[in-house]
Scaffold this motif. Sequence first.
Motif, PDB file in Angstrom:
ATOM      1  N   PHE A 142      19.884  33.583  56.905  1.00 38.77           N
ATOM      2  CA  PHE A 142      20.937  33.749  55.902  1.00 38.77           C
ATOM      3  C   PHE A 142      20.862  32.628  54.871  1.00 38.77           C
ATOM      4  CE2 PHE A 142      25.221  32.325  54.578  1.00 38.77           C
ATOM      5  CZ  PHE A 142      25.581  33.407  53.802  1.00 38.77           C
ATOM      6  N   ARG A 143      20.948  33.020  53.600  1.00 40.81           N
ATOM      7  CA  ARG A 143      21.019  32.029  52.520  1.00 40.81           C
ATOM      8  C   ARG A 143      21.933  32.585  51.433  1.00 40.81           C
ATOM      9  NH1 ARG A 143      15.396  33.836  51.633  1.00 40.81           N
ATOM     10  NH2 ARG A 143      15.616  35.958  50.820  1.00 40.81           N
ATOM     11  N   ALA A 144      22.515  31.705  50.684  1.00 36.45           N
ATOM     12  CA  ALA A 144      23.479  32.125  49.671  1.00 36.45           C
ATOM     13  C   ALA A 144      23.373  31.223  48.455  1.00 36.45           C
ATOM     14  CB  ALA A 144      24.896  32.078  50.234  1.00 36.45           C
ATOM     15  N   LEU A 145      23.708  31.791  47.318  1.00 40.60           N
ATOM     16  CA  LEU A 145      23.750  31.024  46.080  1.00 40.60           C
ATOM     17  C   LEU A 145      25.211  30.726  45.771  1.00 40.60           C
ATOM     18  CD1 LEU A 145      21.670  29.953  44.055  1.00 40.60           C
ATOM     19  CD2 LEU A 145      22.087  31.997  42.667  1.00 40.60           C
ATOM     20  N   SER A 146      25.553  29.449  45.801  1.00 38.30           N
ATOM     21  CA  SER A 146      26.913  28.998  45.511  1.00 38.30           C
ATOM     22  C   SER A 146      26.974  28.575  44.052  1.00 38.30           C
ATOM     23  CB  SER A 146      27.264  27.816  46.425  1.00 38.30           C
ATOM     24  OG  SER A 146      28.492  27.215  46.044  1.00 38.30           O
ATOM     25  N   ILE A 147      27.901  29.147  43.286  1.00 40.92           N
ATOM     26  CA  ILE A 147      28.013  28.847  41.858  1.00 40.92           C
ATOM     27  C   ILE A 147      29.449  28.421  41.546  1.00 40.92           C
ATOM     28  CG2 ILE A 147      27.720  29.701  39.508  1.00 40.92           C
ATOM     29  CD1 ILE A 147      25.745  31.757  40.581  1.00 40.92           C
ATOM     30  N   TYR A 148      29.597  27.153  41.196  1.00 35.84           N
ATOM     31  CA  TYR A 148      30.905  26.615  40.800  1.00 35.84           C
ATOM     32  C   TYR A 148      30.990  26.632  39.271  1.00 35.84           C
ATOM     33  CZ  TYR A 148      34.559  23.171  39.859  1.00 35.84           C
ATOM     34  OH  TYR A 148      35.679  22.525  39.386  1.00 35.84           O
ATOM     35  N   VAL A 149      32.106  27.106  38.740  1.00 37.86           N
ATOM     36  CA  VAL A 149      32.236  27.343  37.304  1.00 37.86           C
ATOM     37  C   VAL A 149      33.492  26.684  36.743  1.00 37.86           C
ATOM     38  CG1 VAL A 149      32.595  29.132  35.538  1.00 37.86           C
ATOM     39  CG2 VAL A 149      30.994  29.537  37.428  1.00 37.86           C
ATOM     40  N   LYS A 150      33.310  25.952  35.654  1.00 37.41           N
ATOM     41  CA  LYS A 150      34.430  25.491  34.827  1.00 37.41           C
ATOM     42  C   LYS A 150      34.522  26.464  33.655  1.00 37.41           C
ATOM     43  CE  LYS A 150      35.953  21.290  36.271  1.00 37.41           C
ATOM     44  NZ  LYS A 150      37.366  20.869  36.378  1.00 37.41           N
ATOM     45  N   ALA A 151      35.569  27.251  33.638  1.00 37.32           N
ATOM     46  CA  ALA A 151      35.677  28.323  32.650  1.00 37.32           C
ATOM     47  C   ALA A 151      35.979  27.790  31.255  1.00 37.32           C
ATOM     48  CB  ALA A 151      36.760  29.307  33.082  1.00 37.32           C
ATOM     49  N   ALA A 152      35.738  28.643  30.277  1.00 40.28           N
ATOM     50  CA  ALA A 152      36.062  28.367  28.872  1.00 40.28           C
ATOM     51  C   ALA A 152      36.849  29.568  28.351  1.00 40.28           C
ATOM     52  CB  ALA A 152      34.775  28.162  28.069  1.00 40.28           C
ATOM     53  N   PRO A 153      37.429  29.450  27.153  1.00 41.04           N
ATOM     54  CA  PRO A 153      38.198  30.580  26.619  1.00 41.04           C
ATOM     55  C   PRO A 153      37.357  31.846  26.497  1.00 41.04           C
ATOM     56  CG  PRO A 153      38.687  28.589  25.390  1.00 41.04           C
ATOM     57  CD  PRO A 153      37.544  28.251  26.294  1.00 41.04           C
ATOM     58  N   LEU A 154      37.968  32.973  26.833  1.00 41.34           N
ATOM     59  CA  LEU A 154      37.286  34.265  26.733  1.00 41.34           C
ATOM     60  C   LEU A 154      37.093  34.655  25.266  1.00 41.34           C
ATOM     61  CD1 LEU A 154      39.161  36.288  29.489  1.00 41.34           C
ATOM     62  CD2 LEU A 154      36.720  35.801  29.445  1.00 41.34           C
ATOM     63  N   CYS A 155      35.875  35.036  24.940  1.00 43.99           N
ATOM     64  CA  CYS A 155      35.578  35.462  23.574  1.00 43.99           C
ATOM     65  C   CYS A 155      35.102  36.908  23.500  1.00 43.99           C
ATOM     66  CB  CYS A 155      34.518  34.547  22.963  1.00 43.99           C
ATOM     67  SG  CYS A 155      35.079  32.849  22.711  1.00 43.99           S
ATOM     68  N   ASP A 156      34.404  37.359  24.530  1.00 44.13           N
ATOM     69  CA  ASP A 156      33.865  38.716  24.526  1.00 44.13           C
ATOM     70  C   ASP A 156      34.342  39.430  25.789  1.00 44.13           C
ATOM     71  OD1 ASP A 156      32.414  41.057  24.494  1.00 44.13           O
ATOM     72  OD2 ASP A 156      30.546  40.113  23.830  1.00 44.13           O
ATOM     73  N   LEU A 157      35.343  40.278  25.644  1.00 45.20           N
ATOM     74  CA  LEU A 157      35.952  40.949  26.789  1.00 45.20           C
ATOM     75  C   LEU A 157      35.157  42.147  27.276  1.00 45.20           C
ATOM     76  CD1 LEU A 157      39.714  40.896  25.684  1.00 45.20           C
ATOM     77  CD2 LEU A 157      38.478  39.234  27.081  1.00 45.20           C
ATOM     78  N   GLN A 158      34.110  42.537  26.549  1.00 44.62           N
ATOM     79  CA  GLN A 158      33.365  43.750  26.899  1.00 44.62           C
ATOM     80  C   GLN A 158      32.163  43.484  27.799  1.00 44.62           C
ATOM     81  OE1 GLN A 158      34.712  46.702  25.937  1.00 44.62           O
ATOM     82  NE2 GLN A 158      36.313  45.334  25.161  1.00 44.62           N
ATOM     83  N   VAL A 159      31.793  42.221  27.973  1.00 45.22           N
ATOM     84  CA  VAL A 159      30.568  41.900  28.719  1.00 45.22           C
ATOM     85  C   VAL A 159      30.603  42.480  30.126  1.00 45.22           C
ATOM     86  CG1 VAL A 159      29.193  40.029  29.710  1.00 45.22           C
ATOM     87  CG2 VAL A 159      30.099  39.820  27.390  1.00 45.22           C
ATOM     88  N   GLY A 160      31.688  42.235  30.838  1.00 51.62           N
ATOM     89  CA  GLY A 160      31.780  42.695  32.218  1.00 51.62           C
ATOM     90  C   GLY A 160      31.776  44.204  32.332  1.00 51.62           C
ATOM     91  N   GLU A 161      32.533  44.860  31.474  1.00 51.22           N
ATOM     92  CA  GLU A 161      32.619  46.320  31.535  1.00 51.22           C
ATOM     93  C   GLU A 161      31.273  46.971  31.237  1.00 51.22           C
ATOM     94  OE1 GLU A 161      35.373  49.985  29.777  1.00 51.22           O
ATOM     95  OE2 GLU A 161      35.736  47.917  29.138  1.00 51.22           O
ATOM     96  N   LEU A 162      30.562  46.459  30.237  1.00 46.45           N
ATOM     97  CA  LEU A 162      29.250  47.007  29.905  1.00 46.45           C
ATOM     98  C   LEU A 162      28.252  46.774  31.041  1.00 46.45           C
ATOM     99  CD1 LEU A 162      28.979  45.999  26.129  1.00 46.45           C
ATOM    100  CD2 LEU A 162      29.344  48.290  27.070  1.00 46.45           C
ATOM    101  N   ALA A 163      28.304  45.577  31.624  1.00 46.90           N
ATOM    102  CA  ALA A 163      27.415  45.273  32.750  1.00 46.90           C
ATOM    103  C   ALA A 163      27.702  46.192  33.926  1.00 46.90           C
ATOM    104  CB  ALA A 163      27.573  43.806  33.161  1.00 46.90           C
ATOM    105  N   LEU A 164      28.972  46.492  34.140  1.00 45.08           N
ATOM    106  CA  LEU A 164      29.354  47.362  35.242  1.00 45.08           C
ATOM    107  C   LEU A 164      28.814  48.779  35.036  1.00 45.08           C
ATOM    108  CD1 LEU A 164      30.950  47.505  37.885  1.00 45.08           C
ATOM    109  CD2 LEU A 164      32.985  48.075  36.534  1.00 45.08           C
ATOM    110  N   LYS A 165      28.915  49.298  33.819  1.00 47.38           N
ATOM    111  CA  LYS A 165      28.388  50.635  33.529  1.00 47.38           C
ATOM    112  C   LYS A 165      26.884  50.694  33.765  1.00 47.38           C
ATOM    113  CE  LYS A 165      31.890  52.029  30.114  1.00 47.38           C
ATOM    114  NZ  LYS A 165      32.134  52.356  28.685  1.00 47.38           N
ATOM    115  N   GLU A 166      26.169  49.668  33.313  1.00 51.03           N
ATOM    116  CA  GLU A 166      24.718  49.633  33.489  1.00 51.03           C
ATOM    117  C   GLU A 166      24.352  49.525  34.961  1.00 51.03           C
ATOM    118  OE1 GLU A 166      23.369  46.441  31.072  1.00 51.03           O
ATOM    119  OE2 GLU A 166      23.771  47.477  29.172  1.00 51.03           O
ATOM    120  N   ALA A 167      25.114  48.740  35.714  1.00 53.98           N
ATOM    121  CA  ALA A 167      24.841  48.568  37.140  1.00 53.98           C
ATOM    122  C   ALA A 167      25.100  49.855  37.908  1.00 53.98           C
ATOM    123  CB  ALA A 167      25.687  47.429  37.703  1.00 53.98           C
ATOM    124  N   CYS A 168      26.138  50.574  37.543  1.00 53.70           N
ATOM    125  CA  CYS A 168      26.411  51.865  38.192  1.00 53.70           C
ATOM    126  C   CYS A 168      25.250  52.825  37.976  1.00 53.70           C
ATOM    127  CB  CYS A 168      27.703  52.472  37.656  1.00 53.70           C
ATOM    128  SG  CYS A 168      29.215  51.630  38.197  1.00 53.70           S
TER     129      CYS A 168
END
Length: 233
Positions: free
Chosen positions: A19-45
């Motif tokens: 078992f191995r895992a990639l741990s990613i810690y993130v310091k967020a910034a203001p959202l500028c593009d709200l469509q990135v996740g939705e578009l990625a989700l459609k492509e992944a589906c």
Amino acid sequence: MSSMLPSISPELARIAPGFRALSIYVKAAPLCDLQVGELALKEACQAVLDGQPAWAENHLNAWGDVFKAFGAKPRRTPCSAEALRKRVLRDGTMAALDPVVDLYNAVSLRYAVPVGGENFAAYSGLPRLVIAEGTEAFDAMKEGQPTVESPEPGEVIWRDDIGVTCRRWNWRQGVRTRLSAADKEMWFILESLPEMPLDELYAAGKMLTDGLTQMMPGVAFEATLVSVDSIPA
């Protein structure tokens, strides 16, 4: 950024060798593009419907074996990646929920890998992957109402100093640390077994960090590979 590493119990080596895992810690910034996740989700589906990735079935079957090894029933409570994949194969798509949640669900679907996304500011202490005693508190929702459950003794859980943050390894996330795009500190864990090529795990992490960078320019992140062999409990 200060180092933020989860711990993994050495006991898990007998349940999930390699078992191995990639741990990613993130310091967020203001959202500028709200469509990135939705578009990625459609492509992944669509990628799932096209039968990608080629090794998905082997990886998810391996997760099923791991779940059986600690007493879970993968047909009833499958790993998170398999649950998402089954939903897409049944419905053909998945509705958008939240920009960041959509993005990490897209990564999970595209790479057939369980991905956890957590509001790290809600943590007390660092995340740790352990075998449950059965007395730990897990905050959940039941019939629309908050409730507190406990894992079964011997169940593999993610937890912090307060209690369980995810039951049955990566099956169900708790309410307290649930992530949204409004959170300022985020933690992601991409969990893989040897049936997933290591370079594909890194590619999955890059898809996540590239998407976050496009979504919120100025975001900072720290990615680290952890495993049952490299991290003491």
